[in-house]
Write a protein that holds these residues in place. Structure first.
Motif, short mmCIF file in Angstrom:
data_model
loop_
_atom_site.label_atom_id
_atom_site.label_comp_id
_atom_site.label_asym_id
_atom_site.label_seq_id
_atom_site.Cartn_x
_atom_site.Cartn_y
_atom_site.Cartn_z
N ASP A 155 0.82 -1.20 0.00
CA ASP A 155 0.00 0.00 0.00
C ASP A 155 0.86 1.26 0.00
O ASP A 155 0.57 2.22 -0.71
CB ASP A 155 -0.92 0.01 1.22
CG ASP A 155 -1.88 -1.18 1.24
OD1 ASP A 155 -2.34 -1.57 0.15
OD2 ASP A 155 -2.15 -1.70 2.33
N SER A 173 2.68 1.88 -3.47
CA SER A 173 1.80 1.67 -4.63
C SER A 173 2.20 2.52 -5.82
O SER A 173 2.17 2.06 -6.97
CB SER A 173 0.35 1.98 -4.24
OG SER A 173 0.21 3.32 -3.79
N LEU A 211 -3.90 6.23 -12.06
CA LEU A 211 -3.95 7.47 -11.28
C LEU A 211 -5.23 8.28 -11.51
O LEU A 211 -5.72 8.94 -10.59
CB LEU A 211 -2.73 8.34 -11.60
CG LEU A 211 -1.36 7.75 -11.22
CD1 LEU A 211 -0.26 8.76 -11.46
CD2 LEU A 211 -1.34 7.27 -9.77
N THR A 217 -8.20 7.16 -12.08
CA THR A 217 -9.39 6.56 -11.48
C THR A 217 -9.46 6.84 -9.98
O THR A 217 -10.53 6.74 -9.38
CB THR A 217 -9.39 5.03 -11.69
OG1 THR A 217 -8.15 4.48 -11.22
CG2 THR A 217 -9.55 4.69 -13.17
N THR A 218 -8.33 7.22 -9.39
CA THR A 218 -8.32 7.49 -7.95
C THR A 218 -9.20 8.67 -7.55
O THR A 218 -9.93 8.59 -6.55
CB THR A 218 -6.88 7.71 -7.46
OG1 THR A 218 -6.08 6.56 -7.81
CG2 THR A 218 -6.84 7.90 -5.96
N VAL A 245 -12.86 7.96 -6.77
CA VAL A 245 -13.18 7.47 -5.43
C VAL A 245 -13.52 8.64 -4.52
O VAL A 245 -14.49 8.60 -3.75
CB VAL A 245 -12.00 6.65 -4.86
CG1 VAL A 245 -12.32 6.18 -3.44
CG2 VAL A 245 -11.68 5.47 -5.76
N GLY A 294 -14.70 2.54 -3.47
CA GLY A 294 -13.40 1.91 -3.69
C GLY A 294 -13.35 1.01 -4.91
O GLY A 294 -12.26 0.68 -5.40
N SER A 327 -11.39 2.28 -8.48
CA SER A 327 -9.96 2.35 -8.74
C SER A 327 -9.29 1.03 -8.37
O SER A 327 -9.62 0.45 -7.33
CB SER A 327 -9.33 3.49 -7.93
OG SER A 327 -7.92 3.44 -8.02
N ILE A 343 -6.40 0.49 -7.17
CA ILE A 343 -5.64 0.60 -5.91
C ILE A 343 -6.57 0.45 -4.71
O ILE A 343 -6.29 -0.32 -3.79
CB ILE A 343 -4.89 1.94 -5.86
CG1 ILE A 343 -3.90 2.03 -7.01
CG2 ILE A 343 -4.16 2.09 -4.53
CD1 ILE A 343 -3.20 3.37 -7.11
N THR A 344 -7.67 1.20 -4.71
CA THR A 344 -8.60 1.10 -3.59
C THR A 344 -9.36 -0.22 -3.62
O THR A 344 -9.82 -0.68 -2.57
CB THR A 344 -9.59 2.28 -3.61
OG1 THR A 344 -10.19 2.37 -4.91
CG2 THR A 344 -8.87 3.58 -3.31
N SER A 403 -7.23 -2.48 -1.68
CA SER A 403 -7.32 -2.10 -0.27
C SER A 403 -8.63 -2.59 0.34
O SER A 403 -8.66 -3.00 1.51
CB SER A 403 -7.22 -0.58 -0.14
OG SER A 403 -5.96 -0.11 -0.57
#
Length: 287
Positions: A83, A86, A208, A210-211, A214, A230, A233, A235-236, A239
């Motif tokens: 995390d 990332s 990046l 798509t973050t 969120v 979440g 994206s 990344i989320t 998570s």
């Protein structure tokens, strides 16, 4: 004067060695791909970025291990290293994926690969396996360094070592999930163009850009929107899977009771990207 042609023997001979088949071709392509991920066998310039990223993550792990050896507590655990790093993982994948597939598209060697005995599925499998291994090693080796510190500083003998191993293995599993998701998305994007700069930019933009979505969803008054935010994206999304599996509440993402939804989307997203990647190369192979 005779017009008959003359045949010159210039030494060409038939290949008399063993024919190793698809398995050997796939293995060779995987090995070459893994070397490409880390710039091995190429110029020194090609090694700077992948080894620089690997060195930074390893240095962070060493600092984390040093803090634990002195204070007895982590700055972050086996899961959190992925995390925290990332952004570096995104850039690593954005550089490695185009090197693996975009170069082949631009140079026009894919018809040679698919002539025989290698198939489109073999090519896609080897490339995915190479990038998954590369990203997993990027995270897994620093996690192992953290494990060694915990194992050698434990005060409960082998019981403490086994306890530390029980923490490491799930962390390795989490890193594998990261590797699968990032590799499948990155290779799919990179397979669409032969220009490495465009491919790298597309990969970074996909992760990046798509973050912020969120954050926008979290501004809505609906609690359901907050819980589903979440999913927007990658990344989320990962998570959210961690929050569900570990029952964590300190990551800053509220998923409510929708943990299984995050896990299902993660699996479906990986599968969809791999299937689309396979379809892409089957189309190339049929031309």
């Amino acid at each position: 004067m005779s017009e008959a042609g003359v045949i010159h023997d210039i030494g060409y001979q038939r290949y008399q060695g063993p024919r190793l088949g698809r398995g050997a071709a796939l293995g060779a392509l995987y090995t070459h791909g893994l070397r490409t991920v880390f710039g091995l066998g190429r110029s020194a310039k090609s090694k700077i970025f992948p080894w620089g990223v690997a060195g930074i993550i390893l240095l962070v792990a060493v600092i984390n291990a040093g803090v634990r050896s002195q204070t007895g507590t982590w700055l972050f655990d086996y899961f959190a290293i992925a995390d925290r790093m990332s952004l570096l993982v995104i850039f690593f994948a954005a550089i490695a994926a185009p090197e693996l597939v975009s170069r082949d598209i631009r140079s026009g060697v894919l018809p040679l690969y698919f002539s025989r005995p290698l198939r489109a599925a073999d090519y896609a499998t080897a490339k995915v396996a190479a990038l998954v291994t590369g990203i997993w090693l990027l995270l897994g080796v620093p996690q192992f360094v953290m494990f060694l510190t915990g194992a050698f500083t434990t005060k409960t003998g082998m019981k403490g070592v086994w306890h530390e191993l029980g923490l490491l293995i799930p962390g390795w599993g989490y890193s594998l999930l990261w590797a699968l998701l990032f590799a499948s998305i990155s290779l799919l994007v990179a397979s669409l163009t032969g220009k490495r700069a465009f491919a790298a930019g597309g990969i970074v933009a996909l992760f990046l850009m798509t973050t912020p979505v969120v954050g926008v969803l979290n501004l809505l008054p609906s609690q359901t929107a907050h819980h589903l935010s979440g999913l927007a994206s990658p990344i989320t999304l990962i998570s959210g899977v961690e929050i569900w599996l570990r029952d964590r509440t300190d990551i800053g993402l509220d998923i409510g009771d929708l943990g299984p939804v995050y896990a299902i989307e993660a699996v479906c997203l990986i599968a969809a990207c791999l299937l689309l990647l396979l379809a892409r190369y089957r189309k190339v192979a049929s031309l």
